[in-house]
Design a protein around this motif. Structure first.
Motif, PDB file in Angstrom:
ATOM      1  N   ALA A 133       0.948  -1.088  -0.037  1.00  0.00           N
ATOM      2  CA  ALA A 133       0.244  -0.084  -0.025  1.00  0.00           C
ATOM      3  C   ALA A 133       0.959   1.248  -0.071  1.00  0.00           C
ATOM      4  CB  ALA A 133      -1.004   0.075   1.265  1.00  0.00           C
ATOM      5  N   SER A 134       0.298   2.231  -0.689  1.00  0.00           N
ATOM      6  CA  SER A 134       1.147   3.550  -0.726  1.00  0.00           C
ATOM      7  C   SER A 134      -0.113   4.722  -0.970  1.00  0.00           C
ATOM      8  CB  SER A 134       2.121   3.607  -1.831  1.00  0.00           C
ATOM      9  OG  SER A 134       1.375   3.932  -3.126  1.00  0.00           O
ATOM     10  N   ASP A 135       0.394   5.721  -0.886  1.00  0.00           N
ATOM     11  CA  ASP A 135      -0.415   6.976  -1.178  1.00  0.00           C
ATOM     12  C   ASP A 135      -0.368   7.434  -2.544  1.00  0.00           C
ATOM     13  OD1 ASP A 135       1.831   8.269  -0.821  1.00  0.00           O
ATOM     14  OD2 ASP A 135       0.901   9.617   0.509  1.00  0.00           O
ATOM     15  N   GLN A 136       0.364   6.567  -3.569  1.00  0.00           N
ATOM     16  CA  GLN A 136       0.661   7.271  -4.793  1.00  0.00           C
ATOM     17  C   GLN A 136      -0.417   7.734  -5.654  1.00  0.00           C
ATOM     18  OE1 GLN A 136       3.270   4.642  -6.908  1.00  0.00           O
ATOM     19  NE2 GLN A 136       3.489   5.905  -8.641  1.00  0.00           N
ATOM     20  N   ASP A 137      -1.709   6.992  -5.695  1.00  0.00           N
ATOM     21  CA  ASP A 137      -2.937   7.458  -6.260  1.00  0.00           C
ATOM     22  C   ASP A 137      -3.300   8.807  -5.965  1.00  0.00           C
ATOM     23  OD1 ASP A 137      -2.734   4.874  -7.693  1.00  0.00           O
ATOM     24  OD2 ASP A 137      -4.416   4.221  -6.774  1.00  0.00           O
ATOM     25  N   TYR A 138      -2.945   9.426  -4.730  1.00  0.00           N
ATOM     26  CA  TYR A 138      -3.312  10.519  -4.320  1.00  0.00           C
ATOM     27  C   TYR A 138      -2.083  11.639  -4.507  1.00  0.00           C
ATOM     28  CZ  TYR A 138      -6.943   7.611  -2.824  1.00  0.00           C
ATOM     29  OH  TYR A 138      -8.164   6.930  -2.772  1.00  0.00           O
ATOM     30  N   TRP A 139      -1.276  11.419  -5.126  1.00  0.00           N
ATOM     31  CA  TRP A 139      -0.266  12.526  -5.331  1.00  0.00           C
ATOM     32  C   TRP A 139      -0.564  13.582  -6.019  1.00  0.00           C
ATOM     33  CZ3 TRP A 139       4.798   9.123  -6.644  1.00  0.00           C
ATOM     34  CH2 TRP A 139       5.150   8.349  -5.767  1.00  0.00           C
ATOM     35  N   VAL A 140      -0.264  14.750  -5.710  1.00  0.00           N
ATOM     36  CA  VAL A 140      -0.699  15.826  -6.395  1.00  0.00           C
ATOM     37  C   VAL A 140      -0.343  15.818  -7.832  1.00  0.00           C
ATOM     38  CG1 VAL A 140      -0.434  18.377  -6.708  1.00  0.00           C
ATOM     39  CG2 VAL A 140      -0.290  17.345  -4.611  1.00  0.00           C
ATOM     40  N   GLY A 195       3.327  20.172  -4.570  1.00  0.00           N
ATOM     41  CA  GLY A 195       3.888  19.261  -5.656  1.00  0.00           C
ATOM     42  C   GLY A 195       5.012  19.526  -6.245  1.00  0.00           C
ATOM     43  N   ALA A 196       5.294  20.916  -6.620  1.00  0.00           N
ATOM     44  CA  ALA A 196       6.516  21.465  -7.393  1.00  0.00           C
ATOM     45  C   ALA A 196       7.660  21.552  -6.431  1.00  0.00           C
ATOM     46  CB  ALA A 196       6.255  22.876  -7.856  1.00  0.00           C
ATOM     47  N   GLN A 197       7.544  21.639  -4.941  1.00  0.00           N
ATOM     48  CA  GLN A 197       8.295  21.478  -3.920  1.00  0.00           C
ATOM     49  C   GLN A 197       8.836  20.119  -3.745  1.00  0.00           C
ATOM     50  OE1 GLN A 197       9.634  24.769  -3.361  1.00  0.00           O
ATOM     51  NE2 GLN A 197       8.062  25.145  -4.623  1.00  0.00           N
ATOM     52  N   GLN A 198       8.157  19.222  -3.826  1.00  0.00           N
ATOM     53  CA  GLN A 198       8.274  17.698  -3.495  1.00  0.00           C
ATOM     54  C   GLN A 198       8.388  16.950  -4.638  1.00  0.00           C
ATOM     55  OE1 GLN A 198       8.736  17.031  -0.237  1.00  0.00           O
ATOM     56  NE2 GLN A 198       8.171  19.127   0.593  1.00  0.00           N
ATOM     57  N   GLY A 199       8.430  17.516  -5.769  1.00  0.00           N
ATOM     58  CA  GLY A 199       8.628  16.437  -7.217  1.00  0.00           C
ATOM     59  C   GLY A 199       7.301  15.705  -7.575  1.00  0.00           C
ATOM     60  N   PHE A 200       6.453  16.181  -7.098  1.00  0.00           N
ATOM     61  CA  PHE A 200       4.958  15.672  -7.124  1.00  0.00           C
ATOM     62  C   PHE A 200       4.960  14.216  -6.812  1.00  0.00           C
ATOM     63  CE2 PHE A 200       4.968  19.476  -9.855  1.00  0.00           C
ATOM     64  CZ  PHE A 200       3.444  19.905  -9.517  1.00  0.00           C
ATOM     65  N   GLN A 201       5.416  13.969  -5.629  1.00  0.00           N
ATOM     66  CA  GLN A 201       5.523  12.517  -5.013  1.00  0.00           C
ATOM     67  C   GLN A 201       4.973  12.589  -3.648  1.00  0.00           C
ATOM     68  OE1 GLN A 201       9.593  11.100  -5.690  1.00  0.00           O
ATOM     69  NE2 GLN A 201       9.027  10.357  -7.606  1.00  0.00           N
ATOM     70  N   VAL A 202       3.925  13.577  -3.350  1.00  0.00           N
ATOM     71  CA  VAL A 202       3.504  13.573  -2.079  1.00  0.00           C
ATOM     72  C   VAL A 202       1.859  14.085  -2.425  1.00  0.00           C
ATOM     73  CG1 VAL A 202       5.395  14.426  -0.912  1.00  0.00           C
ATOM     74  CG2 VAL A 202       3.745  15.999  -1.787  1.00  0.00           C
ATOM     75  N   SER A 203       1.228  13.562  -1.405  1.00  0.00           N
ATOM     76  CA  SER A 203      -0.482  14.066  -1.231  1.00  0.00           C
ATOM     77  C   SER A 203      -0.607  15.155  -0.347  1.00  0.00           C
ATOM     78  CB  SER A 203      -1.423  12.866  -0.827  1.00  0.00           C
ATOM     79  OG  SER A 203      -2.604  13.286  -0.399  1.00  0.00           O
ATOM     80  N   SER A 204      -1.176  16.010  -0.965  1.00  0.00           N
ATOM     81  CA  SER A 204      -1.463  17.467   0.205  1.00  0.00           C
ATOM     82  C   SER A 204      -2.753  16.937   0.971  1.00  0.00           C
ATOM     83  CB  SER A 204      -2.008  18.789  -0.819  1.00  0.00           C
ATOM     84  OG  SER A 204      -2.896  18.442  -1.730  1.00  0.00           O
TER      85      SER A 204
END
Length: 280
Positions: A133-140, A195-204
Protein backbone atom coordinates in the motif's frame (compact mmCIF):
# COMPACT_ATOMS: atom_id res chain seq x y z
CA UNK A 1 -11.75 3.01 23.42
CA UNK A 2 -10.95 -0.34 21.86
CA UNK A 3 -7.42 -0.49 20.52
CA UNK A 4 -6.52 -0.82 16.85
CA UNK A 5 -5.55 -4.44 17.47
CA UNK A 6 -8.90 -5.17 19.10
CA UNK A 7 -10.80 -3.60 16.21
CA UNK A 8 -8.86 -5.54 13.58
CA UNK A 9 -9.39 -8.77 15.51
CA UNK A 10 -13.13 -8.12 15.68
CA UNK A 11 -13.40 -7.20 12.00
CA UNK A 12 -11.50 -10.32 10.96
CA UNK A 13 -13.28 -12.68 13.37
CA UNK A 14 -16.66 -11.62 12.01
CA UNK A 15 -15.44 -12.34 8.49
CA UNK A 16 -13.76 -15.64 9.34
CA UNK A 17 -16.82 -16.95 11.12
CA UNK A 18 -19.26 -16.05 8.34
CA UNK A 19 -18.99 -18.25 5.22
CA UNK A 20 -20.82 -15.62 3.20
CA UNK A 21 -17.86 -13.26 3.59
CA UNK A 22 -14.98 -14.29 1.30
CA UNK A 23 -12.46 -11.49 1.69
CA UNK A 24 -11.54 -8.37 3.64
CA UNK A 25 -9.79 -5.26 2.34
CA UNK A 26 -8.51 -2.29 4.33
CA UNK A 27 -8.68 1.04 2.49
CA UNK A 28 -8.24 4.67 3.51
CA UNK A 29 -5.76 6.40 5.77
CA UNK A 30 -5.01 3.35 7.91
CA UNK A 31 -3.66 1.72 4.75
CA UNK A 32 -1.54 4.78 3.94
CA UNK A 33 1.99 4.39 5.34
CA UNK A 34 2.51 8.17 5.11
CA UNK A 35 -0.63 9.21 6.98
CA UNK A 36 -0.28 10.44 10.57
CA UNK A 37 -1.50 7.75 12.96
CA UNK A 38 -4.02 8.51 15.66
CA UNK A 39 -7.11 7.08 17.30
CA UNK A 40 -9.44 9.21 15.18
CA UNK A 41 -8.71 7.38 11.94
CA UNK A 42 -11.68 5.51 10.50
CA UNK A 43 -11.49 1.81 9.80
CA UNK A 44 -12.35 1.75 6.09
CA UNK A 45 -13.19 -1.90 5.44
CA UNK A 46 -14.60 -3.78 2.47
CA UNK A 47 -16.17 -7.20 2.92
CA UNK A 48 -16.33 -9.20 -0.31
CA UNK A 49 -19.53 -11.27 -0.05
CA UNK A 50 -21.38 -13.91 -2.03
CA UNK A 51 -24.68 -11.99 -1.90
CA UNK A 52 -25.66 -8.57 -0.63
CA UNK A 53 -29.37 -9.18 -0.04
CA UNK A 54 -29.12 -11.36 3.10
CA UNK A 55 -27.01 -8.71 4.83
CA UNK A 56 -29.28 -5.87 3.72
CA UNK A 57 -32.54 -7.52 4.74
CA UNK A 58 -31.35 -8.55 8.21
CA UNK A 59 -29.34 -5.55 9.36
CA UNK A 60 -29.07 -6.65 12.98
CA UNK A 61 -25.88 -8.50 12.13
CA UNK A 62 -23.86 -5.27 12.42
CA UNK A 63 -24.57 -5.32 16.17
CA UNK A 64 -21.62 -7.73 16.32
CA UNK A 65 -19.31 -4.73 16.09
CA UNK A 66 -20.51 -3.17 19.33
CA UNK A 67 -22.90 -0.54 20.68
CA UNK A 68 -23.27 2.47 18.40
CA UNK A 69 -23.80 6.16 18.91
CA UNK A 70 -24.99 6.67 15.36
CA UNK A 71 -25.41 4.86 12.07
CA UNK A 72 -25.55 6.06 8.48
CA UNK A 73 -26.50 3.92 5.48
CA UNK A 74 -25.88 6.06 2.38
CA UNK A 75 -27.71 3.69 0.03
CA UNK A 76 -30.97 4.30 1.94
CA UNK A 77 -30.64 8.09 1.85
CA UNK A 78 -31.42 10.86 -0.65
CA UNK A 79 -28.47 10.35 -2.99
CA UNK A 80 -27.47 6.66 -3.12
CA UNK A 81 -24.27 5.98 -5.00
CA UNK A 82 -25.70 3.10 -7.00
CA UNK A 83 -22.32 1.42 -7.38
CA UNK A 84 -23.59 -2.03 -6.53
CA UNK A 85 -22.37 -1.97 -2.93
CA UNK A 86 -24.00 -1.35 0.43
CA UNK A 87 -22.37 0.73 3.12
CA UNK A 88 -22.72 0.97 6.88
CA UNK A 89 -20.99 3.95 8.52
CA UNK A 90 -20.84 3.30 12.25
CA UNK A 91 -19.72 5.50 15.13
CA UNK A 92 -19.40 3.42 18.28
CA UNK A 93 -19.88 4.43 21.88
CA UNK A 94 -16.16 3.98 22.54
CA UNK A 95 -15.28 6.55 19.85
CA UNK A 96 -14.13 4.17 17.11
CA UNK A 97 -15.60 4.57 13.64
CA UNK A 98 -16.04 1.76 11.13
CA UNK A 99 -16.95 2.52 7.51
CA UNK A 100 -17.97 -0.91 6.28
CA UNK A 101 -18.71 -1.55 2.62
CA UNK A 102 -20.07 -4.83 1.31
CA UNK A 103 -19.17 -5.61 -2.30
CA UNK A 104 -20.30 -8.54 -4.46
CA UNK A 105 -17.79 -11.08 -5.75
CA UNK A 106 -17.78 -9.60 -9.26
CA UNK A 107 -16.24 -6.41 -7.80
CA UNK A 108 -13.20 -8.19 -6.39
CA UNK A 109 -10.83 -6.34 -8.71
CA UNK A 110 -12.42 -2.95 -8.08
CA UNK A 111 -12.02 -2.98 -4.31
CA UNK A 112 -8.22 -3.02 -4.64
CA UNK A 113 -7.94 -0.53 -7.50
CA UNK A 114 -6.85 2.12 -4.99
CA UNK A 115 -3.15 2.16 -4.06
CA UNK A 116 -4.25 2.53 -0.42
CA UNK A 117 -5.45 -1.06 -0.15
CA UNK A 118 -4.28 -3.89 2.09
CA UNK A 119 -5.60 -7.44 1.92
CA UNK A 120 -6.53 -8.57 5.43
CA UNK A 121 -8.26 -11.82 4.48
CA UNK A 122 -8.61 -13.74 1.21
CA UNK A 123 -10.42 -17.07 1.53
CA UNK A 124 -10.49 -17.86 -2.19
CA UNK A 125 -7.35 -16.35 -3.69
CA UNK A 126 -8.99 -13.31 -5.27
CA UNK A 127 -5.94 -11.11 -4.76
CA UNK A 128 -2.75 -13.13 -5.30
CA UNK A 129 -0.40 -10.17 -5.86
CA UNK A 130 -1.59 -6.88 -4.42
CA UNK A 131 1.36 -4.44 -4.25
CA UNK A 132 2.35 -2.82 -0.96
CA UNK A 133 0.00 0.00 0.00
CA UNK A 134 1.03 3.58 -0.72
CA UNK A 135 -0.59 6.97 -1.25
CA UNK A 136 0.67 7.21 -4.84
CA UNK A 137 -2.83 7.40 -6.33
CA UNK A 138 -3.35 10.59 -4.32
CA UNK A 139 -0.14 12.40 -5.19
CA UNK A 140 -0.63 15.94 -6.43
CA UNK A 141 -1.08 15.87 -10.20
CA UNK A 142 0.88 18.47 -12.20
CA UNK A 143 -1.38 20.93 -14.03
CA UNK A 144 -1.17 21.64 -17.72
CA UNK A 145 -1.16 25.22 -18.97
CA UNK A 146 -4.93 25.29 -19.46
CA UNK A 147 -5.71 24.03 -15.95
CA UNK A 148 -3.27 26.51 -14.45
CA UNK A 149 -4.66 29.46 -16.41
CA UNK A 150 -8.24 28.43 -15.63
CA UNK A 151 -7.48 28.23 -11.93
CA UNK A 152 -5.98 31.72 -11.92
CA UNK A 153 -8.79 33.20 -13.99
CA UNK A 154 -11.57 31.70 -11.88
CA UNK A 155 -9.91 32.68 -8.60
CA UNK A 156 -9.72 36.36 -9.55
CA UNK A 157 -13.04 36.41 -11.43
CA UNK A 158 -15.16 34.96 -8.61
CA UNK A 159 -13.79 37.35 -6.02
CA UNK A 160 -16.05 40.01 -7.50
CA UNK A 161 -18.99 37.91 -6.32
CA UNK A 162 -17.54 37.75 -2.83
CA UNK A 163 -17.18 41.53 -2.84
CA UNK A 164 -20.80 42.04 -3.92
CA UNK A 165 -21.99 39.66 -1.26
CA UNK A 166 -20.14 41.55 1.47
CA UNK A 167 -21.38 44.96 0.32
CA UNK A 168 -24.97 43.74 0.04
CA UNK A 169 -24.76 42.27 3.55
CA UNK A 170 -25.53 38.85 2.05
CA UNK A 171 -23.38 36.84 4.42
CA UNK A 172 -24.40 33.33 3.24
CA UNK A 173 -23.72 34.19 -0.40
CA UNK A 174 -20.41 35.92 0.30
CA UNK A 175 -19.11 33.16 2.53
CA UNK A 176 -20.26 30.30 0.33
CA UNK A 177 -18.73 31.90 -2.75
CA UNK A 178 -15.49 32.54 -0.88
CA UNK A 179 -15.23 29.22 0.91
CA UNK A 180 -16.40 26.91 -1.87
CA UNK A 181 -15.61 28.41 -5.27
CA UNK A 182 -12.68 30.72 -4.53
CA UNK A 183 -11.10 28.53 -1.87
CA UNK A 184 -11.13 25.52 -4.17
CA UNK A 185 -8.95 27.44 -6.63
CA UNK A 186 -6.65 28.48 -3.78
CA UNK A 187 -6.43 24.86 -2.66
CA UNK A 188 -5.53 23.69 -6.16
CA UNK A 189 -2.77 26.30 -6.44
CA UNK A 190 -1.35 25.49 -3.01
CA UNK A 191 -1.39 21.79 -3.87
CA UNK A 192 0.54 22.48 -7.08
CA UNK A 193 2.97 24.61 -5.08
CA UNK A 194 3.52 21.71 -2.68
CA UNK A 195 3.83 19.28 -5.58
CA UNK A 196 6.44 21.44 -7.28
CA UNK A 197 8.50 21.59 -4.07
CA UNK A 198 8.20 17.83 -3.48
CA UNK A 199 8.67 16.52 -7.00
CA UNK A 200 4.96 15.68 -7.26
CA UNK A 201 5.46 12.62 -5.08
CA UNK A 202 3.30 13.61 -2.12
CA UNK A 203 -0.36 14.03 -1.32
CA UNK A 204 -1.61 17.33 0.06
CA UNK A 205 -4.39 15.37 1.77
CA UNK A 206 -8.14 15.35 1.47
CA UNK A 207 -9.38 18.95 1.55
CA UNK A 208 -5.82 20.14 2.10
CA UNK A 209 -5.46 18.49 5.49
CA UNK A 210 -1.69 18.10 5.02
CA UNK A 211 -1.07 21.76 4.11
CA UNK A 212 0.44 22.37 7.54
CA UNK A 213 2.89 19.54 6.98
CA UNK A 214 4.18 20.71 3.60
CA UNK A 215 3.75 24.47 3.38
CA UNK A 216 6.46 26.73 4.80
CA UNK A 217 5.47 28.06 8.21
CA UNK A 218 4.87 31.60 6.96
CA UNK A 219 2.67 30.37 4.11
CA UNK A 220 0.61 28.20 6.41
CA UNK A 221 0.14 31.11 8.80
CA UNK A 222 -0.96 33.18 5.82
CA UNK A 223 -3.38 30.41 4.87
CA UNK A 224 -4.86 30.43 8.37
CA UNK A 225 -5.51 34.15 7.92
CA UNK A 226 -7.80 33.41 4.98
CA UNK A 227 -10.46 32.37 7.52
CA UNK A 228 -12.52 34.90 9.41
CA UNK A 229 -15.59 35.39 11.52
CA UNK A 230 -18.73 37.03 10.11
CA UNK A 231 -17.59 40.62 10.62
CA UNK A 232 -17.41 42.29 7.15
CA UNK A 233 -14.10 43.99 7.96
CA UNK A 234 -12.60 40.64 8.92
CA UNK A 235 -13.96 38.97 5.78
CA UNK A 236 -12.22 41.63 3.70
CA UNK A 237 -8.98 40.93 5.56
CA UNK A 238 -9.37 37.23 4.79
CA UNK A 239 -10.04 37.99 1.13
CA UNK A 240 -6.87 40.06 0.79
CA UNK A 241 -4.90 37.41 2.67
CA UNK A 242 -6.13 34.86 0.12
CA UNK A 243 -5.12 37.16 -2.73
CA UNK A 244 -1.59 37.57 -1.38
CA UNK A 245 -1.19 33.85 -0.77
CA UNK A 246 -2.61 32.85 -4.15
CA UNK A 247 -0.26 35.25 -5.90
CA UNK A 248 2.76 33.95 -4.00
CA UNK A 249 2.01 30.33 -4.86
CA UNK A 250 0.90 31.01 -8.44
CA UNK A 251 4.11 32.84 -9.33
CA UNK A 252 6.22 29.93 -8.06
CA UNK A 253 4.10 27.36 -9.91
CA UNK A 254 4.28 29.41 -13.12
CA UNK A 255 8.06 29.60 -12.88
CA UNK A 256 8.31 25.85 -12.21
CA UNK A 257 6.37 24.95 -15.36
CA UNK A 258 7.32 27.96 -17.48
CA UNK A 259 3.68 29.05 -17.52
CA UNK A 260 2.47 32.62 -17.87
CA UNK A 261 0.87 34.26 -14.82
CA UNK A 262 -1.59 37.06 -15.66
CA UNK A 263 -0.27 39.94 -13.61
CA UNK A 264 -2.82 42.18 -15.34
CA UNK A 265 -5.78 40.18 -14.01
CA UNK A 266 -4.13 40.20 -10.59
CA UNK A 267 -3.54 43.96 -10.61
CA UNK A 268 -6.96 44.86 -11.99
CA UNK A 269 -8.90 42.68 -9.59
CA UNK A 270 -6.77 43.66 -6.58
CA UNK A 271 -7.49 47.33 -7.32
CA UNK A 272 -11.16 46.53 -7.84
CA UNK A 273 -11.38 44.73 -4.51
CA UNK A 274 -9.64 47.59 -2.73
CA UNK A 275 -12.14 50.02 -4.24
CA UNK A 276 -15.07 47.83 -3.18
CA UNK A 277 -13.67 47.44 0.33
CA UNK A 278 -13.41 51.22 0.67
CA UNK A 279 -17.20 51.49 0.23
CA UNK A 280 -17.98 49.74 3.51
Amino acid sequence: MRTEEEMYALILNVAKNDPRIRGVILNGSRANPNAPKDSFQDFDIVYLVKELDPFIHDRNWIDLFGPRLMLQMPETMRYPTGNGRFNWLMLFQDGNRLDLSLAPLDQADQVVSDSQSIVLLDKDGFWPSVPPASDQDYWVTPPDALFYASCCNNFWWCLQNVAKGILRDELPYAMMMFHTVVRQELHDMLSWYIGAQQGFQVSSGKMGKYFKRFLPKDMYEAYANTYSDSCPAHIWQAVFAACDLFRQAAVVVAKHFDFSYSTLDDLNMTNYLKAMASLR
